[in-house]
Write a protein that holds these residues in place. Structure first.
Motif, mmCIF file in Angstrom:
data_model
loop_
_atom_site.group_PDB
_atom_site.id
_atom_site.type_symbol
_atom_site.label_atom_id
_atom_site.label_comp_id
_atom_site.label_asym_id
_atom_site.label_seq_id
_atom_site.Cartn_x
_atom_site.Cartn_y
_atom_site.Cartn_z
ATOM 1 N N PRO A 65 87.173 -1.716 74.490
ATOM 2 C CA PRO A 65 86.153 -1.088 73.633
ATOM 3 C C PRO A 65 85.497 0.162 74.197
ATOM 4 C CG PRO A 65 85.339 -3.151 74.598
ATOM 5 C CD PRO A 65 86.811 -3.098 74.864
ATOM 6 N N ALA A 66 85.365 0.244 75.520
ATOM 7 C CA ALA A 66 84.655 1.383 76.121
ATOM 8 C C ALA A 66 85.576 2.567 76.420
ATOM 9 C CB ALA A 66 83.953 0.940 77.399
ATOM 10 N N ARG A 67 86.872 2.381 76.291
ATOM 11 C CA ARG A 67 87.805 3.468 76.613
ATOM 12 C C ARG A 67 87.704 4.575 75.572
ATOM 13 N NH1 ARG A 67 93.965 1.920 77.558
ATOM 14 N NH2 ARG A 67 92.993 0.954 79.395
ATOM 15 N N ASN A 68 87.872 5.820 76.027
ATOM 16 C CA ASN A 68 87.857 6.946 75.092
ATOM 17 C C ASN A 68 88.998 6.808 74.077
ATOM 18 O OD1 ASN A 68 85.728 8.008 76.521
ATOM 19 N ND2 ASN A 68 86.949 9.557 77.578
ATOM 20 N N ALA A 69 88.643 6.916 72.823
ATOM 21 C CA ALA A 69 89.652 6.839 71.761
ATOM 22 C C ALA A 69 89.966 8.216 71.203
ATOM 23 C CB ALA A 69 89.162 5.935 70.627
ATOM 24 N N GLY A 75 82.621 15.858 70.238
ATOM 25 C CA GLY A 75 82.353 15.015 71.388
ATOM 26 C C GLY A 75 83.407 13.945 71.589
ATOM 27 N N VAL A 76 82.964 12.818 72.146
ATOM 28 C CA VAL A 76 83.876 11.724 72.487
ATOM 29 C C VAL A 76 83.457 10.463 71.748
ATOM 30 C CG1 VAL A 76 84.823 10.315 74.363
ATOM 31 C CG2 VAL A 76 84.219 12.713 74.776
ATOM 32 N N LEU A 77 84.448 9.721 71.236
ATOM 33 C CA LEU A 77 84.196 8.417 70.630
ATOM 34 C C LEU A 77 84.999 7.366 71.380
ATOM 35 C CD1 LEU A 77 84.381 9.053 66.756
ATOM 36 C CD2 LEU A 77 82.339 8.645 68.126
ATOM 37 N N SER A 78 84.347 6.275 71.740
ATOM 38 C CA SER A 78 85.063 5.147 72.323
ATOM 39 C C SER A 78 85.769 4.388 71.194
ATOM 40 C CB SER A 78 84.088 4.208 73.043
ATOM 41 O OG SER A 78 83.241 3.566 72.084
ATOM 42 N N TYR A 79 86.637 3.469 71.564
ATOM 43 C CA TYR A 79 87.315 2.681 70.533
ATOM 44 C C TYR A 79 86.325 1.856 69.719
ATOM 45 C CZ TYR A 79 92.127 3.738 71.747
ATOM 46 O OH TYR A 79 93.329 4.380 71.928
ATOM 47 N N LYS A 80 85.295 1.320 70.386
ATOM 48 C CA LYS A 80 84.295 0.547 69.655
ATOM 49 C C LYS A 80 83.539 1.430 68.665
ATOM 50 C CE LYS A 80 80.356 -2.567 70.175
ATOM 51 N NZ LYS A 80 79.582 -1.916 69.102
ATOM 52 N N GLN A 81 83.141 2.613 69.103
ATOM 53 C CA GLN A 81 82.429 3.531 68.207
ATOM 54 C C GLN A 81 83.318 3.944 67.035
ATOM 55 O OE1 GLN A 81 81.532 6.417 71.303
ATOM 56 N NE2 GLN A 81 79.324 5.998 71.129
ATOM 57 N N LEU A 82 84.575 4.244 67.325
ATOM 58 C CA LEU A 82 85.492 4.657 66.267
ATOM 59 C C LEU A 82 85.722 3.522 65.280
ATOM 60 C CD1 LEU A 82 87.321 6.869 65.143
ATOM 61 C CD2 LEU A 82 89.122 6.087 66.702
ATOM 62 N N ARG A 83 85.862 2.302 65.782
ATOM 63 C CA ARG A 83 86.030 1.153 64.897
ATOM 64 C C ARG A 83 84.796 0.940 64.021
ATOM 65 N NH1 ARG A 83 85.246 -4.565 67.404
ATOM 66 N NH2 ARG A 83 83.161 -3.633 67.367
ATOM 67 N N ASP A 84 83.625 0.947 64.647
ATOM 68 C CA ASP A 84 82.400 0.681 63.888
ATOM 69 C C ASP A 84 82.172 1.753 62.821
ATOM 70 O OD1 ASP A 84 82.082 -1.482 65.531
ATOM 71 O OD2 ASP A 84 80.465 -0.621 66.737
ATOM 72 N N GLN A 85 82.399 3.005 63.169
ATOM 73 C CA GLN A 85 82.191 4.081 62.202
ATOM 74 C C GLN A 85 83.223 4.012 61.070
ATOM 75 O OE1 GLN A 85 81.772 7.934 64.073
ATOM 76 N NE2 GLN A 85 80.282 7.185 65.564
ATOM 77 N N SER A 86 84.458 3.688 61.407
ATOM 78 C CA SER A 86 85.504 3.570 60.391
ATOM 79 C C SER A 86 85.212 2.405 59.447
ATOM 80 C CB SER A 86 86.870 3.378 61.053
ATOM 81 O OG SER A 86 87.201 4.474 61.873
ATOM 82 N N ARG A 87 84.724 1.299 59.991
ATOM 83 C CA ARG A 87 84.361 0.149 59.148
ATOM 84 C C ARG A 87 83.222 0.513 58.198
ATOM 85 N NH1 ARG A 87 83.844 -5.119 63.113
ATOM 86 N NH2 ARG A 87 86.069 -5.582 63.405
ATOM 87 N N THR A 88 82.248 1.257 58.700
ATOM 88 C CA THR A 88 81.124 1.648 57.846
ATOM 89 C C THR A 88 81.596 2.514 56.685
ATOM 90 O OG1 THR A 88 79.553 1.552 59.690
ATOM 91 C CG2 THR A 88 78.915 2.879 57.795
ATOM 92 N N VAL A 89 82.467 3.464 56.958
ATOM 93 C CA VAL A 89 82.999 4.315 55.893
ATOM 94 C C VAL A 89 83.834 3.488 54.925
ATOM 95 C CG1 VAL A 89 84.513 6.276 55.385
ATOM 96 C CG2 VAL A 89 82.915 6.396 57.305
#
Length: 268
Positions: A65-69, A75-89
């Protein structure tokens, strides 16, 4: 003859499995020492999301989850951030579908490389629907034709292409993807994410995966769509892994546009 066709299909699929797993193992993508949890997550994500962008984001967030995706101009999104933002959209898309009584989400993206294209691609995998990738070189007339001929109901668009939007946009919701200037109260991917998912629909356990349609660019006329089903297994990847020295954990600069990259990664 039907029996021969079945046998040929079984032979082809078996060979493709062996080729894929061999190439993936050599690249370090498959690990025979992986934990039971990782193995379960891998196959669960594949069963739910096939080989969509959502599967890749979901599994990355579950395993590292913390690795750069993604690294882009914002900027930079981690895999967790990318997942959470994609789910929200994705949840926002489902709410839009409900509120506007849309039978099928037909999502188009005209955006340069970055989160502006990756997030809606992943969101499509979570929500279901059909996805249309549009060449950023499309003219205003071509974009208008694509929207009209394909009944596009959601368009994610970088604001640098604002001058290509058609004047008449009935039944079309426009979301600004990457933005270089403020957009007030207009819909942007960033605004959707910041608003959160409170009160939004739940994501389906098994989304209805529509096709990805590559709007093949032509110098004149309206681009014609090349349909590709979301693959259950990425057999085509085996050839790339044998030819290109990609390995697990490698950071890759995507110089070519996602429009062209994704067309090459889809099975024929």
């Amino acid at each position: 003859m039907p029996t021969m066709k079945l046998l040929e299909r079984v032979r082809f699929t078996s060979h493709a499995f062996v080729s894929l797993y061999s190439a993936a193992y050599k690249a370090g993508i498959l690990d025979t020492k992986q934990s039971l949890r990782t193995a379960v997550l891998t196959y669960a994500a594949l069963a739910r999301y096939r080989f969509t962008t959502a599967r890749e984001v979901e599994l990355g967030a579950a395993v590292c989850p913390a690795r750069n995706a993604l690294i882009d101009d914002e900027g930079v999104l981690s895999y967790k951030q990318l997942r959470d933002q994609s789910r929200t959209v994705a949840k926002w898309l489902l709410k839009l579908k409900h509120d506007q009584a849309i039978p099928t989400l037909r999502i188009a993206i005209m955006a340069r490389n970055g989160r502006g294209i990756i997030i809606p691609m992943a969101a499509k995998g979570y929500s279901g629907g059909e996805l249309f990738l549009i060449n950023v070189g499309s003219s205003p007339e071509q974009l208008a034709g694509i929207i009209s001929e394909n009944d596009i109901n959601v368009l994610f668009l970088d604001d640098e292409f604002a001058d290509r939007l058609p004047g008449s946009r009935d039944n079309l919701t426009v979301v600004w993807a990457h933005t270089a200037s403020p957009h007030g109260d207009e819909l942007t991917t960033e605004r959707i994410i910041l608003n959160g998912d409170a009160g939004m629909p739940e994501l389906p356990i098994f989304p209805k995966h529509g096709d990805i349609v590559i709007m093949s660019s032509g110098t004149t006329g309206i681009p014609k769509g090349v349909r590709r089903a979301e693959p259950i297994l990425p057999f085509v990847i085996a050839g790339y892994l044998r030819a290109v020295p990609w390995t697990a954990g490698l950071t890759v600069q995507a110089t070519a546009s996602m429009f062209h990259i994704w067309a090459g990664l889809r099975p024929t």
